[in-house]
Scaffold this active site. Sequence first.
Site, PDB file in Angstrom:
ATOM      1  N   CYS A  57     -14.300   1.418  -7.127  1.00 32.54           N
ATOM      2  CA  CYS A  57     -13.954   2.417  -8.069  1.00 32.54           C
ATOM      3  C   CYS A  57     -13.788   2.265  -9.127  1.00 32.54           C
ATOM      4  O   CYS A  57     -13.840   2.322 -10.457  1.00 32.54           O
ATOM      5  CB  CYS A  57     -12.056   2.538  -7.695  1.00 32.54           C
ATOM      6  SG  CYS A  57     -11.806   2.354  -5.955  1.00 32.54           S
TER       7      CYS A  57
ATOM      8  N   HIS B 258      -8.067   2.958 -14.048  1.00 33.98           N
ATOM      9  CA  HIS B 258      -8.260   3.058 -13.024  1.00 33.98           C
ATOM     10  C   HIS B 258      -6.812   3.767 -12.431  1.00 33.98           C
ATOM     11  O   HIS B 258      -6.140   3.246 -12.300  1.00 33.98           O
ATOM     12  CB  HIS B 258      -8.717   1.931 -12.115  1.00 33.98           C
ATOM     13  CG  HIS B 258      -9.185   2.960 -10.559  1.00 33.98           C
ATOM     14  ND1 HIS B 258      -9.860   3.933  -9.880  1.00 33.98           N
ATOM     15  CD2 HIS B 258      -8.939   2.054  -9.109  1.00 33.98           C
ATOM     16  CE1 HIS B 258      -9.876   3.995  -8.961  1.00 33.98           C
ATOM     17  NE2 HIS B 258      -9.336   3.003  -8.469  1.00 33.98           N
TER      18      HIS B 258
ATOM     19  N   ASN C  60      -6.911   8.401  -6.095  1.00 34.57           N
ATOM     20  CA  ASN C  60      -7.620   7.983  -6.729  1.00 34.57           C
ATOM     21  C   ASN C  60      -9.281   8.670  -5.918  1.00 34.57           C
ATOM     22  O   ASN C  60      -9.437   8.784  -5.336  1.00 34.57           O
ATOM     23  CB  ASN C  60      -7.580   6.393  -5.483  1.00 34.57           C
ATOM     24  CG  ASN C  60      -8.260   5.710  -6.399  1.00 34.57           C
ATOM     25  OD1 ASN C  60      -9.411   5.708  -6.657  1.00 34.57           O
ATOM     26  ND2 ASN C  60      -7.958   4.241  -5.258  1.00 34.57           N
TER      27      ASN C  60
HETATM   28  N1  ACO Z   1       3.979   7.718   4.386  1.00 31.34           N
HETATM   29  C1  ACO Z   1       5.060   6.962   4.928  1.00 31.34           C
HETATM   30  N2  ACO Z   1       4.974   5.185   5.083  1.00 31.34           N
HETATM   31  C2  ACO Z   1       4.107   4.316   4.739  1.00 31.34           C
HETATM   32  C3  ACO Z   1       2.832   5.104   4.458  1.00 31.34           C
HETATM   33  C4  ACO Z   1       3.272   6.390   4.138  1.00 31.34           C
HETATM   34  N3  ACO Z   1       1.687   7.074   3.758  1.00 31.34           N
HETATM   35  N4  ACO Z   1       1.672   4.158   4.297  1.00 31.34           N
HETATM   36  C5  ACO Z   1       2.294   3.082   4.426  1.00 31.34           C
HETATM   37  N5  ACO Z   1       3.721   3.893   4.939  1.00 31.34           N
HETATM   38  C6  ACO Z   1       4.952   2.499   5.789  1.00 31.34           C
HETATM   39  C7  ACO Z   1       4.039   1.165   6.345  1.00 31.34           C
HETATM   40  O1  ACO Z   1       3.898   1.517   7.351  1.00 31.34           O
HETATM   41  C8  ACO Z   1       5.062   0.324   6.347  1.00 31.34           C
HETATM   42  O2  ACO Z   1       6.310   0.543   7.007  1.00 31.34           O
HETATM   43  P1  ACO Z   1       6.928  -0.332   7.984  1.00 31.34           P
HETATM   44  O3  ACO Z   1       8.198  -1.017   6.255  1.00 31.34           O
HETATM   45  O4  ACO Z   1       7.598   0.185   8.612  1.00 31.34           O
HETATM   46  O5  ACO Z   1       5.649  -1.326   8.640  1.00 31.34           O
HETATM   47  C9  ACO Z   1       5.708   0.689   5.074  1.00 31.34           C
HETATM   48  O6  ACO Z   1       5.928   2.111   4.393  1.00 31.34           O
HETATM   49  C10 ACO Z   1       5.852  -0.585   3.482  1.00 31.34           C
HETATM   50  O7  ACO Z   1       4.233  -0.486   3.613  1.00 31.34           O
HETATM   51  P2  ACO Z   1       3.807  -0.931   2.500  1.00 31.34           P
HETATM   52  O8  ACO Z   1       2.658  -1.700   2.576  1.00 31.34           O
HETATM   53  O9  ACO Z   1       4.775  -2.661   1.859  1.00 31.34           O
HETATM   54  O10 ACO Z   1       3.904  -0.116   1.353  1.00 31.34           O
HETATM   55  P3  ACO Z   1       3.455  -0.501  -0.607  1.00 31.34           P
HETATM   56  O11 ACO Z   1       4.733  -0.291  -1.436  1.00 31.34           O
HETATM   57  O12 ACO Z   1       3.170  -1.528  -0.329  1.00 31.34           O
HETATM   58  O13 ACO Z   1       2.875   0.627  -1.025  1.00 31.34           O
HETATM   59  C11 ACO Z   1       0.374   0.904  -0.906  1.00 31.34           C
HETATM   60  C12 ACO Z   1       2.003   0.615  -0.131  1.00 31.34           C
HETATM   61  C13 ACO Z   1       0.882   2.390  -1.675  1.00 31.34           C
HETATM   62  C14 ACO Z   1      -0.732   1.234  -0.353  1.00 31.34           C
HETATM   63  C15 ACO Z   1       0.308   0.221  -2.052  1.00 31.34           C
HETATM   64  O14 ACO Z   1       0.139  -1.102  -1.373  1.00 31.34           O
HETATM   65  C16 ACO Z   1      -0.651   0.593  -3.254  1.00 31.34           C
HETATM   66  O15 ACO Z   1      -0.760   0.869  -4.022  1.00 31.34           O
HETATM   67  N6  ACO Z   1      -2.046  -0.638  -2.677  1.00 31.34           N
HETATM   68  C17 ACO Z   1      -3.672  -0.430  -3.995  1.00 31.34           C
HETATM   69  C18 ACO Z   1      -4.314   0.124  -3.136  1.00 31.34           C
HETATM   70  C19 ACO Z   1      -5.598   0.637  -3.748  1.00 31.34           C
HETATM   71  O16 ACO Z   1      -5.435   0.860  -4.801  1.00 31.34           O
HETATM   72  N7  ACO Z   1      -6.707   1.056  -3.033  1.00 31.34           N
HETATM   73  C20 ACO Z   1      -7.618   1.783  -3.717  1.00 31.34           C
HETATM   74  C21 ACO Z   1      -8.125   0.686  -4.359  1.00 31.34           C
HETATM   75  S1  ACO Z   1      -9.678   0.779  -5.421  1.00 31.34           S
HETATM   76  C22 ACO Z   1     -11.149   1.673  -4.394  1.00 31.34           C
HETATM   77  O17 ACO Z   1     -11.955   0.708  -4.824  1.00 31.34           O
HETATM   78  C23 ACO Z   1     -10.782   2.862  -3.083  1.00 31.34           C
END
Ligand code: ACO
Length: 347
Positions: A114, A254, A284
């Site tokens: 990204c 981003h 994204n």
């Molecule tokens: N729907 C419902 N529940 C979900 C989903 C979903 N789509 N995804 C995860 N969960 C659940 C998990 O399994 C977890 O359940 P559990 O507590 O029973 O284990 C719970 O939700 C909480 O999960 P977390 O990972 O703690 O959720 P978080 O609040 O951290 O959000 C997210 C997850 C949105 C992915 C966040 O961590 C994030 O945005 N991270 C950065 C990701 C990013 O920007 N990536 C791209 C980088 S750029 C590139 O180069 C591609």
Amino acid sequence: MTIRRAHITGWGKYVPEKVITNHDLAQMVDTSDEWITERTGIKERHVRGDNDTTTSMAVAAARQALDVAGLTPDELHLIIVANSSPDYLLPSPANFIQHELGARCPAFTIAAGCSGWVYGLSTANQFIQTGAYENVLVIGVEIISYALDYTDRTTCVLFGDAAAAVVVQPATDGSGLLTFELGSDGSLAHNLWVPGGGTVNPVSQTVVDNREHYIRMNGQEVARFAIRKLVSCLQSVTERAGMSLADLDLIIPHQANLRIIETAAKYLNLPMDKFFVNLHKYGNTSAASIPLALVEAIEQGRVKPGDTIGLVAFGSGLSWAGAVVQMGVRETAAAPVNGNGHVKVPV
Ligand code: ACO
């Protein structure tokens, strides 16, 4: 001596027609519109149609950018493509794009996730500053959906496909790319990767059965890194430009997750209206994310002639990249308004 800087003189975008909403995803994996909206801010994303390829999407965006700049493809001196989702593993998409555009210049691809497009813009600036090239096309394009596991709710809800491009040319009036910072921390690489299909773990039935040809991500680790880098990189490029954050007219981060942007804004003590956000429509789009947001910000009049904007990206690598760009004030060639929302603005 007057410094030649890369100055944005043309811009364009291509977004595939096909839309996948949060409700659609809720039919495919155990998720909901509420969860995705609350945790990410994303409402829908566009994904490639049957006729969309990395090359075709990039070329559509590039043609618009060339129109706005008033250039023909054979006037280009260099094409830089930021991409991690190539049409083929070999050769790089830059070569296909160059051919399809009808350009005769060198072309290469930067794979920095990204962060790739800001890496590309900074690279273009070097060629322009040295006087090696005058007319450079910098494209960000991704069909990231091809690497998504639509049984993995932790990744498939986050990403979308798009392309966007700018033309940069030398400016000697002080405008253009003022400062940049590029960064990489490979010790964090395995937090966002595709474990199979490369030379270490080549494509095999086992790779496919284990779904190792898809993106895997440690979301929490990436989010922590993202917030850290949004804050520190933005501060450092702004300071190096001899400015304060308040001097920036707009920040284009981003577009990964609204919560990441909101948290960074709090740390920076900046209001959210300083940040351009369009991730609710696209998710994204990786290397296309910042140029797509920039194009939309120009189209919406959020970026005006003479404005100073901050760009800041983070992504796989883990990598980061930031820049301060001052938009020029000279008139550019008129570009047609078309169905893709493309309008001409003097920059
Ligand atoms: N729907 C419902 N529940 C979900 C989903 C979903 N789509 N995804 C995860 N969960 C659940 C998990 O399994 C977890 O359940 P559990 O507590 O029973 O284990 C719970 O939700 C909480 O999960 P977390 O990972 O703690 O959720 P978080 O609040 O951290 O959000 C997210 C997850 C949105 C992915 C966040 O961590 C994030 O945005 N991270 C950065 C990701 C990013 O920007 N990536 C791209 C980088 S750029 C590139 O180069 C591609």
